[in-house]
Design a protein around this motif. Sequence first.
Motif, short mmCIF file in Angstrom:
data_model
loop_
_atom_site.label_atom_id
_atom_site.label_comp_id
_atom_site.label_asym_id
_atom_site.label_seq_id
_atom_site.Cartn_x
_atom_site.Cartn_y
_atom_site.Cartn_z
N SER A 186 40.85 37.91 56.06
CA SER A 186 41.22 36.58 56.55
C SER A 186 39.99 35.76 56.92
O SER A 186 39.00 36.28 57.42
N ARG A 187 40.07 34.46 56.60
CA ARG A 187 39.06 33.46 56.96
C ARG A 187 37.68 33.80 56.39
O ARG A 187 36.68 33.60 57.05
N GLN A 188 37.67 34.31 55.15
CA GLN A 188 36.41 34.64 54.48
C GLN A 188 36.37 34.02 53.08
O GLN A 188 37.39 33.57 52.55
N TYR A 189 35.16 34.05 52.49
CA TYR A 189 34.97 33.60 51.12
C TYR A 189 33.95 34.53 50.44
O TYR A 189 33.19 35.22 51.13
N ILE A 190 33.95 34.53 49.12
CA ILE A 190 32.92 35.20 48.34
C ILE A 190 32.53 34.26 47.20
O ILE A 190 33.21 33.27 46.94
N TYR A 191 31.44 34.60 46.53
CA TYR A 191 31.01 33.82 45.37
C TYR A 191 30.35 34.75 44.36
O TYR A 191 29.87 35.84 44.71
N PHE A 192 30.35 34.33 43.10
CA PHE A 192 29.72 35.10 42.02
C PHE A 192 29.55 34.19 40.82
O PHE A 192 30.24 33.17 40.68
N ASN A 193 28.62 34.55 39.95
CA ASN A 193 28.36 33.80 38.71
C ASN A 193 29.18 34.37 37.57
O ASN A 193 29.45 35.57 37.53
N VAL A 194 29.56 33.51 36.64
CA VAL A 194 30.19 33.92 35.38
C VAL A 194 29.50 33.18 34.25
O VAL A 194 29.00 32.07 34.44
N LYS A 195 29.47 33.81 33.09
CA LYS A 195 28.92 33.15 31.92
C LYS A 195 29.84 32.01 31.51
O LYS A 195 31.03 32.04 31.80
N ALA A 196 29.29 31.02 30.83
CA ALA A 196 30.10 29.92 30.33
C ALA A 196 31.17 30.48 29.39
O ALA A 196 30.93 31.44 28.67
N GLY A 197 32.35 29.89 29.44
CA GLY A 197 33.44 30.33 28.58
C GLY A 197 34.72 30.54 29.37
O GLY A 197 34.82 30.18 30.54
N ASP A 198 35.69 31.15 28.71
CA ASP A 198 36.99 31.40 29.32
C ASP A 198 36.99 32.74 30.05
O ASP A 198 36.49 33.74 29.52
N HIS A 199 37.56 32.75 31.24
CA HIS A 199 37.64 33.96 32.06
C HIS A 199 38.99 34.01 32.77
O HIS A 199 39.61 32.98 33.01
N GLN A 200 39.39 35.21 33.12
CA GLN A 200 40.55 35.39 33.98
C GLN A 200 40.03 35.95 35.30
O GLN A 200 39.31 36.95 35.33
N ILE A 201 40.37 35.28 36.40
CA ILE A 201 40.01 35.74 37.74
C ILE A 201 41.27 36.38 38.31
O ILE A 201 42.34 35.76 38.35
N LEU A 202 41.13 37.64 38.74
CA LEU A 202 42.27 38.39 39.26
C LEU A 202 42.05 38.69 40.73
O LEU A 202 40.94 38.99 41.16
N SER A 203 43.13 38.64 41.50
CA SER A 203 43.09 38.92 42.92
C SER A 203 44.12 40.01 43.21
O SER A 203 45.29 39.88 42.85
N LYS A 204 43.66 41.10 43.85
CA LYS A 204 44.54 42.25 44.09
C LYS A 204 44.82 42.43 45.57
O LYS A 204 43.92 42.53 46.39
N ALA A 205 46.08 42.49 45.89
CA ALA A 205 46.57 42.85 47.22
C ALA A 205 47.70 43.84 46.96
O ALA A 205 47.51 44.80 46.22
N GLU A 206 48.90 43.59 47.50
CA GLU A 206 50.04 44.43 47.13
C GLU A 206 50.39 44.18 45.66
O GLU A 206 50.89 45.05 44.97
N ASN A 207 50.09 42.98 45.20
CA ASN A 207 50.34 42.57 43.81
C ASN A 207 49.03 42.13 43.16
O ASN A 207 48.00 42.00 43.82
N TRP A 208 49.08 41.89 41.87
CA TRP A 208 47.97 41.28 41.14
C TRP A 208 48.33 39.82 40.91
O TRP A 208 49.40 39.52 40.39
N ALA A 209 47.43 38.91 41.27
CA ALA A 209 47.57 37.50 40.95
C ALA A 209 46.42 37.15 40.02
O ALA A 209 45.34 37.75 40.10
N ALA A 210 46.63 36.19 39.11
CA ALA A 210 45.58 35.85 38.16
C ALA A 210 45.59 34.36 37.85
O ALA A 210 46.63 33.70 37.93
N ILE A 211 44.42 33.86 37.50
CA ILE A 211 44.27 32.48 37.05
C ILE A 211 43.23 32.46 35.94
O ILE A 211 42.23 33.20 36.01
N ASN A 212 43.47 31.65 34.93
CA ASN A 212 42.51 31.48 33.84
C ASN A 212 41.65 30.27 34.13
O ASN A 212 42.16 29.23 34.56
N ILE A 213 40.34 30.42 33.91
CA ILE A 213 39.42 29.32 34.11
C ILE A 213 38.57 29.15 32.86
O ILE A 213 38.38 30.10 32.10
N THR A 214 38.06 27.95 32.66
CA THR A 214 37.06 27.69 31.63
C THR A 214 35.81 27.23 32.36
O THR A 214 35.82 26.18 33.02
#
Length: 165
Positions: free
Chosen positions: A80-108
Amino acid sequence: MKNALLAGVAASVLLLSGCASLPTPSVMQEDIKGYQLPMRPTEGEAIVYVVRPSSLGGLIRFNVFVDNKQDTSEMGYTRSRQYIYFNVKAGDHQILSKAENWAAINITAKPNDIIFLQQEPSMGLIMARNNIFPIQPYEGKYQVKHLSLGTIKRLDHKSEPPLRH
């Protein structure tokens, strides 16, 4: 009947206690004037900030992965009340978040982009569930300014997994 009513009220209070109301966009934009993010993108790559402003499910880790669910793709995690950061190469990626479930979002990601995503907890059966979605840059910058740093495992995502012998 009375017990059911009390249980409903208690559940509502628990759900609402994890929600914090945000200031107006103009107040957020004024607050971040002159604020520099902790990390800029590596040259030619994009940087992704994942924020988790809610205190709901605070002890539960929300692990963040890029492109797949393998341990080698985990970038870090928030509580709670935190953030993280990381680099990705240019292009399409899927960012996944895991808790009790998996949530995902596609980014370009474009070179030198700064992308802000938000994790949102909700009540689960065993522990907190989560959702992940994009937010406006001013809101992301505001959240980063007011949250604490989570646990970063890797700063750069490699498009090729390591070779296994």
